[in-house]
Design an enzyme around this catalytic site. Structure first.
Site, PDB file in Angstrom:
ATOM      1  N   GLY A  39      -2.467  -7.109   2.051  1.00  0.00           N
ATOM      2  CA  GLY A  39      -2.629  -8.371   2.374  1.00  0.00           C
ATOM      3  C   GLY A  39      -4.084  -8.558   2.959  1.00  0.00           C
ATOM      4  N   GLY A 214     -21.101  -5.531  -3.937  1.00  0.00           N
ATOM      5  CA  GLY A 214     -20.179  -4.350  -4.658  1.00  0.00           C
ATOM      6  C   GLY A 214     -21.026  -3.277  -4.344  1.00  0.00           C
ATOM      7  CB  ALA A 242      -8.681  -2.415   0.821  1.00  0.00           C
ATOM      8  CB  ALA A 243     -14.262  -2.217  -1.208  1.00  0.00           C
ATOM      9  N   GLY A 244     -13.707  -4.873   0.252  1.00  0.00           N
ATOM     10  CA  GLY A 244     -14.455  -6.119   0.866  1.00  0.00           C
ATOM     11  C   GLY A 244     -13.870  -6.433   2.189  1.00  0.00           C
ATOM     12  CG  ASP A 245      -9.569  -7.233   2.727  1.00  0.00           C
ATOM     13  OD1 ASP A 245     -10.207  -8.402   2.763  1.00  0.00           O
ATOM     14  OD2 ASP A 245      -8.584  -7.001   1.861  1.00  0.00           O
TER      15      ASP A 245
END
Length: 303
Positions: A39, A214, A242-245
């Protein structure tokens, strides 16, 4: 210690690993299946906690086994779950396909997250005592707006990840200090596929923007005319779920600690680069010591 409040979603990620994601109408055979706590709200909470902040999670899970597991996973990473409600509906789930290039496709079923339409008792205090409030769009907009309004009223910095991308009311954007979309979300919000043009357009709505790109890094812009592009470390991605989070959680911690924007972006990019080298969402997120070690080991321009 820096204090971060997160108002957002908590899901159980149901992850299938495949050589190539199926096209429409196609069936493929997966190599592996995992259930992983996730999430966007919970992911950012874990990322911020592992990056060194004291984090309070505001949201909702179901009265089911997933809810018990999600609450325990947050607590294990040091996140305060005192404001995580239990709803009489199933916990949220995210159905994720990860291919061998590290790309992913995701279907989110909100479940209990859909009940977070306003602040509950205790939520206001968690926000008021924070240095920053992290927001996303996997709970109803009414809930996001309630949190943003309260943070603005008490001078708490608000950071919004506009995902999943959707039209945003002017009232919400007026209460946001920093918007952190990826390049696709920025394009959806502005109609500009060029990140620089998208960032400039977004500054009509919010005072600061960081667009994640990215493997190309991230781009910063503000209303003073400052523009920065910070490259990302070169790594081999295993799972970018989950890289962005991870980036947003680490970035918010670094900014709340008073670090310069460029340094904060580089530190957050390092955190994200570490996360994509491991499978899973919250399970892949690095601790502060690992981020610092990777930054120290990174080659400099002189090298």
């Amino acid at each position: 210690m820096t204090r971060i409040a997160v108002l957002g979603s908590t899901n159980m990620d149901l992850v299938a690993y495949v050589e190539k994601a199926p096209d429409r109408g196609e069936t493929v055979t997966g190599r592996e299946f995992r259930t992983v706590p996730g999430g966007k709200g919970a992911n950012q909470a874990v990322a911020a906690a592992r990056a060194g902040a004291a984090v309070a999670m505001i949201g909702s899970v179901g009265a089911d086994d997933f809810g018990v597991q999600l609450r325990a996973a947050l607590a294990e990473s040091g996140v305060d779950t005192g404001q995580l409600r239990t709803a009489e509906v199933p916990s949220g789930t995210a159905h994720i396909v990860v291919d061998d290039e590290g790309g992913n496709a995701i279907v989110v079923v909100p479940g209990a997250n859909g009940t977070v339409t306003s602040l509950a008792p205790g939520d206001a205090a968690a926000i008021e005592t924070a240095d920053a409030l992290l927001l996303q769009l996997e709970i109803p907009l009414d809930g996001v707006l309630a949190g943003a309004r309260h943070a603005r009223l008490h001078g708490v910095r608000t950071v919004l990840t506009p995902a999943p991308a959707q039209p945003l009311p002017a009232e919400l954007l007026a209460a946001i200090d920093l918007l952190v979309p990826n390049e696709h979300e920025a394009a959806a919000l502005t109609g500009h596929t060029d990140p620089g043009a998208a960032a400039d357009a977004l500054l009509d709505r919010v005072p600061e923007v960081v667009i994640t790109l990215g493997s190309a890094g991230s781009r910063y812009a503000d209303r003073t005319g400052r523009r920065l592009t910070v490259p990302a470390p070169r790594v081999t991605a295993v799972d970018s779920t989950a890289a962005g989070d991870t980036f947003v959680g680490a970035l918010t911690v670094a900014l709340a600690e008073g670090r310069p924007v460029e340094e904060a972006m580089a530190w957050a990019s390092t955190a994200a680069s570490l996360s994509v080298q491991r499978p899973g969402a919250s399970a892949s997120m690095p601790y502060r010591s690992a981020i610092d070690a990777a930054c120290a080991a990174a080659p400099t321009a002189a090298d």
